[in-house]
Every structure is written in structure tokens, then in C-alpha cells.
Design a protein around this motif. Structure first.
Motif, mmCIF file in Angstrom:
data_model
loop_
_atom_site.group_PDB
_atom_site.id
_atom_site.type_symbol
_atom_site.label_atom_id
_atom_site.label_comp_id
_atom_site.label_asym_id
_atom_site.label_seq_id
_atom_site.Cartn_x
_atom_site.Cartn_y
_atom_site.Cartn_z
ATOM 1 N N UNK A 266 -25.489 0.252 -37.243
ATOM 2 C CA UNK A 266 -26.861 0.133 -36.752
ATOM 3 C C UNK A 266 -26.837 -0.513 -35.373
ATOM 4 N N UNK A 267 -27.827 -0.141 -34.538
ATOM 5 C CA UNK A 267 -27.882 -0.621 -33.163
ATOM 6 C C UNK A 267 -29.298 -1.081 -32.829
ATOM 7 N N UNK A 268 -29.400 -2.303 -32.306
ATOM 8 C CA UNK A 268 -30.636 -2.805 -31.719
ATOM 9 C C UNK A 268 -30.360 -2.904 -30.229
ATOM 10 N N UNK A 269 -31.078 -2.130 -29.435
ATOM 11 C CA UNK A 269 -30.794 -1.939 -28.017
ATOM 12 C C UNK A 269 -31.980 -2.362 -27.170
ATOM 13 N N UNK A 270 -31.785 -3.335 -26.295
ATOM 14 C CA UNK A 270 -32.807 -3.702 -25.311
ATOM 15 C C UNK A 270 -32.389 -3.111 -23.981
ATOM 16 N N UNK A 271 -33.256 -2.279 -23.414
ATOM 17 C CA UNK A 271 -32.923 -1.621 -22.158
ATOM 18 C C UNK A 271 -34.195 -1.133 -21.486
ATOM 19 N N UNK A 272 -34.107 -1.011 -20.164
ATOM 20 C CA UNK A 272 -35.241 -0.464 -19.418
ATOM 21 C C UNK A 272 -35.270 1.055 -19.478
ATOM 22 N N UNK A 273 -34.186 1.677 -19.982
ATOM 23 C CA UNK A 273 -34.165 3.121 -20.157
ATOM 24 C C UNK A 273 -33.400 3.447 -21.431
ATOM 25 N N UNK A 274 -33.644 4.630 -21.982
ATOM 26 C CA UNK A 274 -33.171 4.988 -23.322
ATOM 27 C C UNK A 274 -31.729 5.459 -23.382
ATOM 28 N N UNK A 275 -31.059 5.625 -22.270
ATOM 29 C CA UNK A 275 -29.659 6.051 -22.219
ATOM 30 C C UNK A 275 -29.450 7.461 -22.752
ATOM 31 N N UNK A 276 -30.516 8.227 -22.929
ATOM 32 C CA UNK A 276 -30.381 9.594 -23.408
ATOM 33 C C UNK A 276 -29.905 9.712 -24.840
ATOM 34 N N UNK A 277 -30.174 8.699 -25.644
ATOM 35 C CA UNK A 277 -29.733 8.702 -27.042
ATOM 36 C C UNK A 277 -30.719 9.484 -27.908
ATOM 37 N N UNK A 278 -30.211 10.371 -28.780
ATOM 38 C CA UNK A 278 -31.103 11.119 -29.674
ATOM 39 C C UNK A 278 -31.568 10.259 -30.850
ATOM 40 N N UNK A 279 -32.675 10.664 -31.443
ATOM 41 C CA UNK A 279 -33.183 10.027 -32.664
ATOM 42 C C UNK A 279 -33.263 8.513 -32.532
ATOM 43 N N UNK A 280 -33.844 8.075 -31.457
ATOM 44 C CA UNK A 280 -33.933 6.650 -31.153
ATOM 45 C C UNK A 280 -35.366 6.183 -31.411
ATOM 46 N N UNK A 281 -35.547 5.300 -32.395
ATOM 47 C CA UNK A 281 -36.865 4.720 -32.621
ATOM 48 C C UNK A 281 -37.152 3.760 -31.463
ATOM 49 N N UNK A 282 -38.430 3.583 -31.131
ATOM 50 C CA UNK A 282 -38.812 2.743 -30.007
ATOM 51 C C UNK A 282 -39.771 1.649 -30.439
ATOM 52 N N UNK A 283 -39.628 0.492 -29.799
ATOM 53 C CA UNK A 283 -40.562 -0.610 -29.971
ATOM 54 C C UNK A 283 -40.939 -1.101 -28.579
ATOM 55 N N UNK A 284 -42.194 -0.940 -28.208
ATOM 56 C CA UNK A 284 -42.678 -1.376 -26.904
ATOM 57 C C UNK A 284 -43.036 -2.855 -26.994
ATOM 58 N N UNK A 285 -42.134 -3.703 -26.502
ATOM 59 C CA UNK A 285 -42.327 -5.146 -26.570
ATOM 60 C C UNK A 285 -43.506 -5.593 -25.715
ATOM 61 N N UNK A 286 -43.803 -4.866 -24.657
ATOM 62 C CA UNK A 286 -44.946 -5.210 -23.805
ATOM 63 C C UNK A 286 -46.270 -5.097 -24.524
ATOM 64 N N UNK A 287 -46.339 -4.257 -25.542
ATOM 65 C CA UNK A 287 -47.581 -4.059 -26.295
ATOM 66 C C UNK A 287 -47.785 -5.128 -27.363
ATOM 67 N N UNK A 288 -46.764 -5.970 -27.618
ATOM 68 C CA UNK A 288 -46.858 -6.951 -28.692
ATOM 69 C C UNK A 288 -47.520 -8.249 -28.259
ATOM 70 N N UNK A 289 -47.467 -8.551 -26.969
ATOM 71 C CA UNK A 289 -47.982 -9.850 -26.494
ATOM 72 C C UNK A 289 -49.489 -9.867 -26.458
#
Length: 194
Positions: free
Chosen positions: A171-194
Motif C-alpha cells: 500500500x502507498x500513501x503519496x503526498x505530491x503536487x502531481x499524480x506521477x501518472x499512476x493508474x487507479x490512484x484514489x485522491x484526497x484533496x487536503x486543501x478542501x479539508x481545512x
């Protein structure tokens, strides 16, 4: 399916600033979650909470299995040649030298084996940190901006390493400004949580 990493109702406060509250998610085998958002949104803090380096103000973090972390520090002795620095971590992680060989090859580091870590460029240090993570064999990878300083070829090697880890049940938890072109990557927009 049993989760490798689970956060339940997690709240993070840094100083007097609430970064996020009530955050819950779980990563099972082969899952990956991309934490995105602007600087200061809490991506790195969430990675550190998942690693056990920070305590949540509320909620629980459960890890099932070893964790490997990449953050701003390569966690490699700058005075040692790269291969010896990686071999140190192989001994700590109780893996054999063949795991280091495979990781160095996957990140195209073989020509740098005898170069002191301090002499590596930013991108080379990031590749070396990724080789450390790969060789360690931990099922949970926590990657905080792992592609910073990497060129396109190195970023492609990183993406391939992540894909292989997931294909092997990691399993991978990835913090990045871009998705690295990875397939089937779930997203969490941290900016929307504050």
C-alpha cells in the motif's frame, strides 16, 4: 479485507492551527492514496501521523506491518558511499544484499554505488531514498514528495517502483503536487479539508 493502514476520526493540530479534523480512510493491499493540495494544507503532517512520528489530536492510526518513509531527508549517511549507506539500512531491515542490488538497479543507481551520499544531486538523493524504501521490504510506503528534484526518467522509475509495490500487495500513501501518472490512484484533496 484487512487494512494495512487505517485512520479513524483523525484530527491534526500544528501549533495553534487546525489542519484537518475527523479524517478517516483505510488502505488495503495494493491500494494507493494521493494526498494533494497547496503547501501548508497538511499533506506532510498526515504522512508523519501515518508513520507514527506525530500524534493525532484526536482519533486513531492503525498500522499492520512495517512502514517505510520518504520525507525531506534521505535518511542516508552523507559520508558513506551510496552502496554502503544502503547496506546499513538493509542490515537494520534484516534484508539481504540482493534486495539492495535490485533496488539500485530499478532506480538506475549502480553507476553511483561508490559516490558519497553527500556528493549526490537532489534527484539522485531522492532516487537513493526510494531505493532504501524498496530494499527494506515494508508493506506500507509513506512517500512525501518523492519526485522532488527528479528528472522525467527518474520520475518514471519511481512510478514503476510504486506500481510494482502495489502489484505485490503493498500500500502507498503519496503526498505530491502531481499524480506521477499512476493508474487507479484514489485522491484526497487536503486543501478542501481545512
Amino acid at each position: 479485507m484487512t487494512s494495512l493502514l487505517a485512520l479513524d476520526g483523525v484530527t491534526c493540530i500544528r501549533g495553534d492551527r487546525l489542519l484537518f479534523e475527523g479524517l478517516s480512510f483505510a488502505l488495503s493491499r495494493s491500494d494507493a492514496l494521493w494526498l494533494r493540495g497547496p503547501n501548508g494544507a497538511g499533506k506532510s503532517s498526515l504522512i508523519r501521523l501515518a508513520a507514527g512520528l506525530l500524534r493525532p489530536a484526536a482519533g486513531t492510526v492503525v498500522r499492520r506491518g512495517r512502514v517505510a518513509l520518504i520525507d525531506e531527508a534521505a535518511a542516508l549517511d552523507p559520508e558513506l558511499p551510496l552502496r554502503r549507506a544502503l547496506d546499513f539500512w538493509a542490515r537494520v531491515d534484516t534484508v539481504d544484499g540482493h534486495a539492495v542490488d535490485r533496488a539500485m538497479a530499478a532506480m538506475a543507481l549502480d553507476p553511483l554505488a561508490d559516490v558519497p551520499v553527500a556528493m549526490l544531486s537532489t534527484g539522485q538523493r531522492k532516487r537513493a531514498a526510494m531505493a532504501r524504501v524498496m530494499a527494506g521490504g515494508a508493506p506500507i510506503w509513506l512517500l512525501d514528495e518523492p519526485a522532488n528534484g527528479m528528472d522525467e526518467a527518474a520520475a518514471a522509475q519511481l512510478a514503476a517502483a510504486i506500481a510494482t509495490h502495489r502489484a505485490n500487495g503493498g500500500a502507498v500513501l503519496l503526498a505530491s503536487h502531481f499524480a506521477l501518472g499512476l493508474p487507479d490512484l484514489a485522491e484526497l484533496d487536503m486543501g478542501a479539508l481545512a
